[in-house]
Design a protein around this motif. Structure first.
Motif, PDB file in Angstrom:
ATOM      1  N   MET A 102     -10.086 -10.845  -5.120  1.00 52.05           N
ATOM      2  CA  MET A 102      -8.276  -9.970  -5.107  1.00 52.05           C
ATOM      3  C   MET A 102      -7.730  -9.373  -4.947  1.00 52.05           C
ATOM      4  SD  MET A 102      -7.485 -13.054  -6.907  1.00 52.05           S
ATOM      5  CE  MET A 102      -5.774 -12.795  -6.946  1.00 52.05           C
ATOM      6  N   ALA A 103      -8.388  -7.791  -4.833  1.00 51.62           N
ATOM      7  CA  ALA A 103      -8.246  -5.958  -4.909  1.00 51.62           C
ATOM      8  C   ALA A 103      -8.036  -6.540  -3.305  1.00 51.62           C
ATOM      9  CB  ALA A 103      -9.109  -5.651  -5.303  1.00 51.62           C
ATOM     10  N   VAL A 104      -8.728  -6.866  -2.585  1.00 60.09           N
ATOM     11  CA  VAL A 104      -8.387  -6.906  -1.077  1.00 60.09           C
ATOM     12  C   VAL A 104      -7.978  -7.663  -0.200  1.00 60.09           C
ATOM     13  CG1 VAL A 104     -10.728  -6.602   1.184  1.00 60.09           C
ATOM     14  CG2 VAL A 104     -11.061  -5.714  -1.059  1.00 60.09           C
ATOM     15  N   ASP A 105      -7.410  -7.473   0.715  1.00 62.21           N
ATOM     16  CA  ASP A 105      -6.777  -8.305   2.134  1.00 62.21           C
ATOM     17  C   ASP A 105      -7.393  -9.558   2.290  1.00 62.21           C
ATOM     18  OD1 ASP A 105      -5.828  -9.404   4.839  1.00 62.21           O
ATOM     19  OD2 ASP A 105      -4.129  -8.879   3.860  1.00 62.21           O
ATOM     20  N   SER A 106      -6.984 -10.612   2.126  1.00 66.02           N
ATOM     21  CA  SER A 106      -7.640 -11.999   2.751  1.00 66.02           C
ATOM     22  C   SER A 106      -8.866 -11.803   4.155  1.00 66.02           C
ATOM     23  CB  SER A 106      -6.839 -13.254   2.794  1.00 66.02           C
ATOM     24  OG  SER A 106      -6.207 -13.222   3.338  1.00 66.02           O
ATOM     25  N   LEU A 107      -7.681 -11.445   4.876  1.00 67.30           N
ATOM     26  CA  LEU A 107      -8.267 -10.839   6.246  1.00 67.30           C
ATOM     27  C   LEU A 107      -9.514  -9.846   6.176  1.00 67.30           C
ATOM     28  CD1 LEU A 107      -8.173 -10.883   9.368  1.00 67.30           C
ATOM     29  CD2 LEU A 107      -6.077  -9.833   9.121  1.00 67.30           C
ATOM     30  N   LEU A 108      -9.471  -8.778   5.280  1.00 65.06           N
ATOM     31  CA  LEU A 108     -10.767  -7.869   5.279  1.00 65.06           C
ATOM     32  C   LEU A 108     -11.935  -9.021   5.103  1.00 65.06           C
ATOM     33  CD1 LEU A 108     -11.088  -5.122   5.827  1.00 65.06           C
ATOM     34  CD2 LEU A 108     -10.102  -4.595   3.822  1.00 65.06           C
ATOM     35  N   ASN A 109     -12.053  -9.358   3.611  1.00 59.23           N
ATOM     36  CA  ASN A 109     -12.601 -10.098   3.342  1.00 59.23           C
ATOM     37  C   ASN A 109     -12.891 -10.864   4.573  1.00 59.23           C
ATOM     38  OD1 ASN A 109     -13.492  -9.460   0.447  1.00 59.23           O
ATOM     39  ND2 ASN A 109     -11.112 -10.177  -0.398  1.00 59.23           N
ATOM     40  N   ASP A 110     -12.839 -11.438   4.796  1.00 58.24           N
ATOM     41  CA  ASP A 110     -12.693 -12.970   5.599  1.00 58.24           C
ATOM     42  C   ASP A 110     -14.001 -12.241   6.961  1.00 58.24           C
ATOM     43  OD1 ASP A 110     -11.781 -14.764   4.918  1.00 58.24           O
ATOM     44  OD2 ASP A 110      -9.830 -15.269   6.081  1.00 58.24           O
ATOM     45  N   GLY A 134     -12.562 -23.295  10.196  1.00 61.91           N
ATOM     46  CA  GLY A 134     -11.732 -23.562   9.943  1.00 61.91           C
ATOM     47  C   GLY A 134     -10.720 -22.289   9.602  1.00 61.91           C
ATOM     48  N   ILE A 135     -10.224 -21.248   9.751  1.00 65.29           N
ATOM     49  CA  ILE A 135      -9.614 -20.307   9.370  1.00 65.29           C
ATOM     50  C   ILE A 135      -8.741 -19.695  10.130  1.00 65.29           C
ATOM     51  CG2 ILE A 135      -9.545 -18.466   7.497  1.00 65.29           C
ATOM     52  CD1 ILE A 135     -11.932 -19.318   6.224  1.00 65.29           C
ATOM     53  N   LYS A 136      -7.135 -19.538  10.080  1.00 60.89           N
ATOM     54  CA  LYS A 136      -6.793 -19.444  11.076  1.00 60.89           C
ATOM     55  C   LYS A 136      -6.360 -18.353  10.475  1.00 60.89           C
ATOM     56  CE  LYS A 136      -5.291 -23.700  13.431  1.00 60.89           C
ATOM     57  NZ  LYS A 136      -4.424 -24.476  13.488  1.00 60.89           N
ATOM     58  N   HIS A 137      -6.272 -16.151  11.219  1.00 60.77           N
ATOM     59  CA  HIS A 137      -5.345 -15.464  11.057  1.00 60.77           C
ATOM     60  C   HIS A 137      -4.714 -15.331  12.591  1.00 60.77           C
ATOM     61  CE1 HIS A 137      -6.963 -15.616   7.204  1.00 60.77           C
ATOM     62  NE2 HIS A 137      -7.999 -15.124   8.008  1.00 60.77           N
ATOM     63  N   ARG A 138      -3.694 -14.699  12.335  1.00 63.04           N
ATOM     64  CA  ARG A 138      -2.904 -13.942  13.574  1.00 63.04           C
ATOM     65  C   ARG A 138      -3.446 -12.793  13.820  1.00 63.04           C
ATOM     66  NH1 ARG A 138       1.446 -12.110  13.308  1.00 63.04           N
ATOM     67  NH2 ARG A 138       1.939 -11.965  11.127  1.00 63.04           N
ATOM     68  N   ARG A 139      -3.552 -12.575  15.111  1.00 59.22           N
ATOM     69  CA  ARG A 139      -4.265 -11.557  15.267  1.00 59.22           C
ATOM     70  C   ARG A 139      -3.600 -10.016  15.720  1.00 59.22           C
ATOM     71  NH1 ARG A 139      -6.859 -10.739  21.753  1.00 59.22           N
ATOM     72  NH2 ARG A 139      -9.049 -12.086  20.754  1.00 59.22           N
ATOM     73  N   GLN A 140      -1.692 -10.427  15.653  1.00 60.24           N
ATOM     74  CA  GLN A 140      -1.074  -9.109  14.975  1.00 60.24           C
ATOM     75  C   GLN A 140      -0.838  -9.239  13.724  1.00 60.24           C
ATOM     76  OE1 GLN A 140       0.840  -8.218  17.085  1.00 60.24           O
ATOM     77  NE2 GLN A 140       1.854  -6.581  15.697  1.00 60.24           N
ATOM     78  N   ARG A 141      -1.186 -10.169  13.184  1.00 59.13           N
ATOM     79  CA  ARG A 141      -2.044  -9.875  11.602  1.00 59.13           C
ATOM     80  C   ARG A 141      -2.900  -8.596  11.194  1.00 59.13           C
ATOM     81  NH1 ARG A 141      -4.733 -13.058   6.285  1.00 59.13           N
ATOM     82  NH2 ARG A 141      -3.818 -10.868   4.715  1.00 59.13           N
ATOM     83  N   TYR A 142      -3.678  -8.666  12.446  1.00 55.01           N
ATOM     84  CA  TYR A 142      -4.720  -7.659  11.960  1.00 55.01           C
ATOM     85  C   TYR A 142      -4.502  -6.153  12.148  1.00 55.01           C
ATOM     86  CZ  TYR A 142      -8.698  -4.482  14.020  1.00 55.01           C
ATOM     87  OH  TYR A 142      -9.573  -3.609  13.634  1.00 55.01           O
ATOM     88  N   TYR A 143      -3.272  -6.481  13.993  1.00 57.44           N
ATOM     89  CA  TYR A 143      -2.255  -4.961  14.215  1.00 57.44           C
ATOM     90  C   TYR A 143      -1.697  -4.384  12.778  1.00 57.44           C
ATOM     91  CZ  TYR A 143      -4.868  -5.868  18.431  1.00 57.44           C
ATOM     92  OH  TYR A 143      -5.660  -6.274  19.722  1.00 57.44           O
TER      93      TYR A 143
END
Length: 497
Positions: A102-110, A134-143
């Motif tokens: 809960m404390a860390v961003d889901s993308l970072l955990n992934d 099957g988990i989708k993240h936008r590249r832009q979200r990483y930046y």
């Protein structure tokens, strides 16, 4: 209104169809399939009900007529691949246990999960998440998010430390400390990436120095990053002071290897009221102290003495097994020195050779000194014998192998190095991801009693087969059975609190 019917076809075969009445005539909407057994026909009827429900949103009046969505005939499906959702779910459960969930961003955990599943660059990992989970993240979200994550280091360490207290009863009585080097795939240096003594034998490539702190079980609780040309002995005090300040620690004992002992470090540790157990480099001790050791330490297996010195108590132990090994290594080097002496044209720097009056000869004094130290291992500590006896001090020091295990997991399984980043912020983010992955991995290893590599191999066998129902055009997932042995391991790792 759609209806289902079963009609006889050639031979013993029967066909299941979906139809509707139009002006008193039957109009076939969908041919579901054919079968020869009652079980096949029942399955086809369930698929027909599912087709009707999805096409018309038609409700069923009676419970027993509702379609069962897990009913499928293989010949009515196309295989489209597999997901490793079981692996992901298990690691996400461990992340939640530690406190990252809960404390860390889901993308970072992934990204942490991907570092354990298949180490790759951050952007490549985002692509692989969709392939494997099957988990989708936008590249832009990483930046957009990456810069914010850099502020999470202290918070992540506090969560990890709180978990160590709860799970492993960590009370700061012993904190194990060591450093390693991580090299870069480049030959360009900057303020952080510098050439230095490389533990990976990559002296021509710039590197960083990473300090790691772990519990007696080997679970990581903190880390620091230093420029690549930093002498490892100079990292101890800054790292320990930072650890004390962040966690408001009143007292603890640090255990470190011989590279950490120096007059300045001992004085600083005493000033901070930190107890210490560190390895001693006996080859560097003064002549008087060497004579004291030689005169007082019995050469019987397991014998131990304690001598008071300016660096604290020096504990020396003798091992027959170590003696045989040391003697073999010394003799091998002496033989090599003699061989080099017999071929003057090939003279090079050898341990037991010295130059005197333009002549190359054996260094008899060094051989004599080394002979006196054969089989002897030394340890410095400021802890009085009434608090911890010699055997306890030695056993604590020998537990340093657990931090070496943590480094091996980090370098080999998590592939922390080589590093491909060129700016400090991505490097710091890389270390944060690797630290979190190491915490997850070590908890699995400690509680599951197997390596993270073996654990991953077991979990990767539990796949979700992806089938596309050609009738309903819906994706169906079928999970492989989980072996009882793996279920037992998971139960030990993920315990309810």
């Amino acid at each position: 209104m759609l209806h289902i019917r079963v009609i006889k076809t050639k031979g013993n075969s029967r066909s299941v169809q979906v139809f509707r009445y139009r002006y008193t005539k039957r109009v076939i909407i969908k041919h579901i399939g054919s079968g020869t057994t009652d079980e096949q026909i029942t399955a086809l009827q369930e698929m027909a009900r599912l087709f009707i429900a999805d096409l018309t949103k038609q409700s069923f009046l009676f419970e027993d007529t509702k379609p069962k969505r897990d009913t499928v005939l293989v010949n009515q499906c196309d295989y489209i691949g597999v997901y490793y959702t079981y692996f992901f779910d298990v690691l996400r459960a461990v992340q939640h246990q530690i406190g990252y969930g809960m404390a860390v961003d889901s993308l970072l955990n992934d990204l942490v999960v991907m570092r354990i599943f298949e180490p790759a660059s951050k952007l490549r990992s985002i692509e692989l998440m969709e392939t494997y989970f099957g988990i989708k993240h936008r590249r832009q979200r990483y930046y957009e998010s990456a810069r914010k994550w850099l502020d999470l280091k202290e918070g992540v360490e506090k969560l990890t430390l709180a978990f160590a207290k709860k799970q492993y009863n960590f009370n700061f009585s012993l904190l194990f400390y060591d450093v390693t080097t991580l090299y870069f795939e480049t030959f360009t240096q900057d303020e952080l990436r510098k050439n230095g003594f490389s533990k990976d034998n990559k002296s021509q490539q710039p590197q960083i120095v990473v300090a790691l702190m772990v519990t007696p079980e080997g679970f990581p609780v903190g880390y620091e990053v230093y420029a690549g040309n930093t002498f490892e002995g100079h990292t101890l005090i800054p790292s320990i002071k930072s650890f004390i300040k962040k966690h408001k620690i009143a007292h603890f004992t640090v255990v470190a290897d011989a590279a950490m002992i120096s007059t300045d470090n001992v004085a600083a540790l005493r000033a901070e009221k930190i107890n210490y157990i560190v390895g001693a480099r006996l080859g560097n001790v003064a002549v008087g102290l060497l004579e004291t050791i030689d005169a007082n330490l019995s050469r019987t297996d397991g014998s131990v003495i304690r001598i008071k010195t300016d660096s604290g108590y020096l504990i020396c132990s003798f091992s027959k097994k170590r003696y045989n090994k040391d003697k073999y290594e010394m003799q091998k080097q002496i033989d090599r020195a003699k061989l080099v002496m017999s071929q003057p044209s090939k003279v090079k720097k050898i341990k037991y050779l010295k130059s005197a009056d333009s002549k190359i000869e054996l260094n008899e004094k060094l051989i004599e000194k080394t002979t006196k130290l054969l089989g002897i291992k030394g340890y410095y500590t400021d802890i009085d014998e009434t608090v911890a006896d010699n055997a306890t001090i030695i056993n604590h020091y020998h537990d340093l192998y657990k931090i070496e295990q943590a480094f091996r997991v980090s370098k080999n399984d998590l592939q922390t190095r080589p590093i491909f980043h060129f700016k400090e912020e991505p490097i710091q983010l890389h270390m944060l991801v690797c630290f979190m992955a190491l915490a997850v991995s070590k908890h699995i290893e400690i509680t599951g009693e197997l390596s993270i590599r073996a654990f991953s191999a077991l979990c990767k066998k539990i796949t979700d087969a992806r089938l596309l129902n050609t009738i309903t055009k819906q994706e169906i997932k079928m999970r492989a059975a989980v072996a009882p042995a793996l279920q037992e391991i998971i139960a030990k790792i993920i315990r309810p609190h």
